[in-house]
Design a protein around this motif. Structure first.
Motif, PDB file in Angstrom:
ATOM      1  N   PRO A 104      60.609  40.157  27.262  1.00  0.00           N
ATOM      2  CA  PRO A 104      61.542  39.762  25.892  1.00  0.00           C
ATOM      3  C   PRO A 104      60.275  39.166  24.803  1.00  0.00           C
ATOM      4  O   PRO A 104      59.440  39.125  24.500  1.00  0.00           O
ATOM      5  CB  PRO A 104      63.028  38.943  25.855  1.00  0.00           C
ATOM      6  CG  PRO A 104      61.417  37.747  27.199  1.00  0.00           C
ATOM      7  CD  PRO A 104      60.394  38.595  27.396  1.00  0.00           C
ATOM      8  N   ARG A 105      61.263  39.965  22.972  1.00  0.00           N
ATOM      9  CA  ARG A 105      60.584  39.744  21.906  1.00  0.00           C
ATOM     10  C   ARG A 105      61.101  38.429  21.246  1.00  0.00           C
ATOM     11  O   ARG A 105      62.182  38.033  21.069  1.00  0.00           O
ATOM     12  CB  ARG A 105      60.798  40.544  20.973  1.00  0.00           C
ATOM     13  CG  ARG A 105      59.750  42.090  21.142  1.00  0.00           C
ATOM     14  CD  ARG A 105      60.095  43.112  20.450  1.00  0.00           C
ATOM     15  NE  ARG A 105      59.791  42.617  19.085  1.00  0.00           N
ATOM     16  CZ  ARG A 105      58.608  42.775  18.257  1.00  0.00           C
ATOM     17  NH1 ARG A 105      57.380  43.365  19.108  1.00  0.00           N
ATOM     18  NH2 ARG A 105      58.126  42.184  17.661  1.00  0.00           N
ATOM     19  N   LEU A 106      60.180  37.720  21.167  1.00  0.00           N
ATOM     20  CA  LEU A 106      60.769  36.347  21.008  1.00  0.00           C
ATOM     21  C   LEU A 106      59.745  35.595  20.252  1.00  0.00           C
ATOM     22  O   LEU A 106      58.829  35.496  19.845  1.00  0.00           O
ATOM     23  CB  LEU A 106      60.578  35.009  22.265  1.00  0.00           C
ATOM     24  CG  LEU A 106      61.916  35.120  23.232  1.00  0.00           C
ATOM     25  CD1 LEU A 106      61.432  34.455  24.284  1.00  0.00           C
ATOM     26  CD2 LEU A 106      63.160  35.061  22.889  1.00  0.00           C
ATOM     27  N   THR A 107      60.568  34.725  18.903  1.00  0.00           N
ATOM     28  CA  THR A 107      59.298  33.816  18.507  1.00  0.00           C
ATOM     29  C   THR A 107      58.509  32.085  19.377  1.00  0.00           C
ATOM     30  O   THR A 107      59.478  32.629  20.018  1.00  0.00           O
ATOM     31  CB  THR A 107      60.423  33.240  16.835  1.00  0.00           C
ATOM     32  OG1 THR A 107      61.126  32.150  17.291  1.00  0.00           O
ATOM     33  CG2 THR A 107      60.236  34.695  15.732  1.00  0.00           C
ATOM     34  N   LEU A 115      60.670  30.399  21.761  1.00  0.00           N
ATOM     35  CA  LEU A 115      59.809  30.165  23.135  1.00  0.00           C
ATOM     36  C   LEU A 115      60.410  28.787  23.388  1.00  0.00           C
ATOM     37  O   LEU A 115      60.872  27.777  24.670  1.00  0.00           O
ATOM     38  CB  LEU A 115      58.632  30.425  23.497  1.00  0.00           C
ATOM     39  CG  LEU A 115      58.367  30.961  24.611  1.00  0.00           C
ATOM     40  CD1 LEU A 115      58.967  30.952  26.001  1.00  0.00           C
ATOM     41  CD2 LEU A 115      56.719  31.130  24.589  1.00  0.00           C
ATOM     42  N   THR A 116      60.065  27.958  22.639  1.00  0.00           N
ATOM     43  CA  THR A 116      60.041  26.252  22.726  1.00  0.00           C
ATOM     44  C   THR A 116      61.731  26.107  23.075  1.00  0.00           C
ATOM     45  O   THR A 116      61.893  25.084  23.531  1.00  0.00           O
ATOM     46  CB  THR A 116      59.593  25.403  21.337  1.00  0.00           C
ATOM     47  OG1 THR A 116      58.663  25.937  21.262  1.00  0.00           O
ATOM     48  CG2 THR A 116      60.056  24.399  21.559  1.00  0.00           C
ATOM     49  N   GLU A 117      62.013  26.375  22.150  1.00  0.00           N
ATOM     50  CA  GLU A 117      64.196  26.630  22.164  1.00  0.00           C
ATOM     51  C   GLU A 117      64.863  27.004  23.794  1.00  0.00           C
ATOM     52  O   GLU A 117      64.773  26.094  25.102  1.00  0.00           O
ATOM     53  CB  GLU A 117      64.625  27.445  21.738  1.00  0.00           C
ATOM     54  CG  GLU A 117      66.548  27.424  21.370  1.00  0.00           C
ATOM     55  CD  GLU A 117      66.931  27.779  20.469  1.00  0.00           C
ATOM     56  OE1 GLU A 117      68.243  27.621  20.960  1.00  0.00           O
ATOM     57  OE2 GLU A 117      66.500  28.629  19.254  1.00  0.00           O
ATOM     58  N   LEU A 118      63.295  27.833  24.042  1.00  0.00           N
ATOM     59  CA  LEU A 118      63.872  28.943  25.521  1.00  0.00           C
ATOM     60  C   LEU A 118      63.960  27.482  26.539  1.00  0.00           C
ATOM     61  O   LEU A 118      64.551  27.087  27.825  1.00  0.00           O
ATOM     62  CB  LEU A 118      63.303  29.804  25.972  1.00  0.00           C
ATOM     63  CG  LEU A 118      63.868  30.211  27.484  1.00  0.00           C
ATOM     64  CD1 LEU A 118      64.888  31.211  27.974  1.00  0.00           C
ATOM     65  CD2 LEU A 118      63.116  32.250  27.347  1.00  0.00           C
ATOM     66  N   PHE A 119      62.432  27.286  26.613  1.00  0.00           N
ATOM     67  CA  PHE A 119      61.936  26.353  27.770  1.00  0.00           C
ATOM     68  C   PHE A 119      62.438  24.445  27.784  1.00  0.00           C
ATOM     69  O   PHE A 119      62.886  24.030  28.844  1.00  0.00           O
ATOM     70  CB  PHE A 119      60.572  25.708  27.745  1.00  0.00           C
ATOM     71  CG  PHE A 119      60.041  26.082  28.298  1.00  0.00           C
ATOM     72  CD1 PHE A 119      59.276  26.886  29.969  1.00  0.00           C
ATOM     73  CD2 PHE A 119      58.789  27.179  27.338  1.00  0.00           C
ATOM     74  CE1 PHE A 119      58.429  27.314  30.259  1.00  0.00           C
ATOM     75  CE2 PHE A 119      57.499  28.126  28.200  1.00  0.00           C
ATOM     76  CZ  PHE A 119      57.730  28.365  29.439  1.00  0.00           C
TER      77      PHE A 119
END
Length: 263
Positions: free
Chosen positions: A148-151, A155-159
């Motif tokens: 995916p394209r993420l900021t 990415l921090t929020e995903l983890f």
């Protein structure tokens, strides 16, 4: 070093010696075994790892020196028993990146987690084939590969979201007899786009022809497999659980990595 009863947080400036001690593969494995299976003696750990009791005894003393483990209550007075002081190890990626020792440690830890994943896959396939795992694990198990394209913030929020949900589900299933140990490895590695991306497998200039089928497959990546959590055996392979987890400040390396990095 900042820590509590659950987590050991490593600092590259204050814990240089501890970081160096933890890079030894057998120490990582011993720490993982203690985290996964509980207190044990050097002789018991020697039997599990195939090492001599003299070797395991020495490396256990090194782990104790740097406060990864401590003596446990003895069943008798004949041999020391050792216990892990924390269930996982974590660190700040930003702090680790600032020092050579920190970068070396994080690189080693991540590669040991990948090795652990390979061992876990082999173990899972063997357990399924031998009937040690029920068919209900077939559908939810697996590995996914997405881009995916993420900021950086996303990415921090995903983890954080994954960690929170995992904690919730672990607590929910703690006393469920159907539960098994599950190896869950999460990775988020941004890749910089090349300034001038050259086309892959470009046909030679003299070749005035249509691409072969296999070339078309090479040019256009296959869609990633469906997202599925990766399972672990009732007792994940011992060489990597320190390393189990994820590696950012509060992205912890779990007990499995300790075997592989759950220091």
């Amino acid at each position: 070093m900042d820590s509590d009863e659950h987590k050991r947080v490593l600092d590259p400036e204050r814990d240089t010696a501890a970081l160096k001690a933890l890079t030894h593969p057998l120490r990582i494995q011993l720490l993982g075994l203690l985290r996964q299976h509980g207190p044990a003696t050097a002789s018991e750990l020697a039997a599990r790892t195939g090492e001599s009791s003299a070797s395991t005894s020495y490396h256990l003393r090194v782990l104790a020196k740097y406060a990864f483990i401590a003596e446990a209550e003895h069943r008798d007075g004949r041999e020391r028993r050792w216990r892990a002081l924390h269930t996982l190890t974590s660190w700040s990626n930003e702090s680790m990146e600032a020092t050579e020792a920190g970068r070396a440690f994080v690189g080693l830890a991540r590669r040991r987690q990948i090795e652990h994943l390979e061992r876990s896959l082999a173990r899972y396939e063997a357990d399924l084939a031998a009937g040690r795992l029920g068919q209900e694990w077939v559908e939810p198990s697996g590995i996914t590969d997405l881009m995916p394209r993420l900021t950086a913030a996303s990415l921090t929020e995903l983890f954080d979201t994954v960690a929170g949900k995992l904690e919730e589900l672990t607590a929910r299933d703690a006393d469920d007899p159907r539960a098994e140990h599950v190896v869950f490895v999460a990775a988020g590695l941004p890749l910089a786009a090349p300034e001038h991306a050259a086309p892959e497998h470009a046909a030679p200039e003299h070749a005035d022809r249509e691409p072969e089928d296999h070339e078309a497959e090479d040019r256009y990546p296959v869609a990633p497999a469906p997202v599925e959590p990766a399972p672990a055996d009732p007792a994940p392979d011992p060489a990597d659980r320190e390393t189990a987890g994820r590696d950012a400040e509060d992205r912890a390396v779990t007990a499995h990595d300790a075997e592989d990095l759950n220091p």
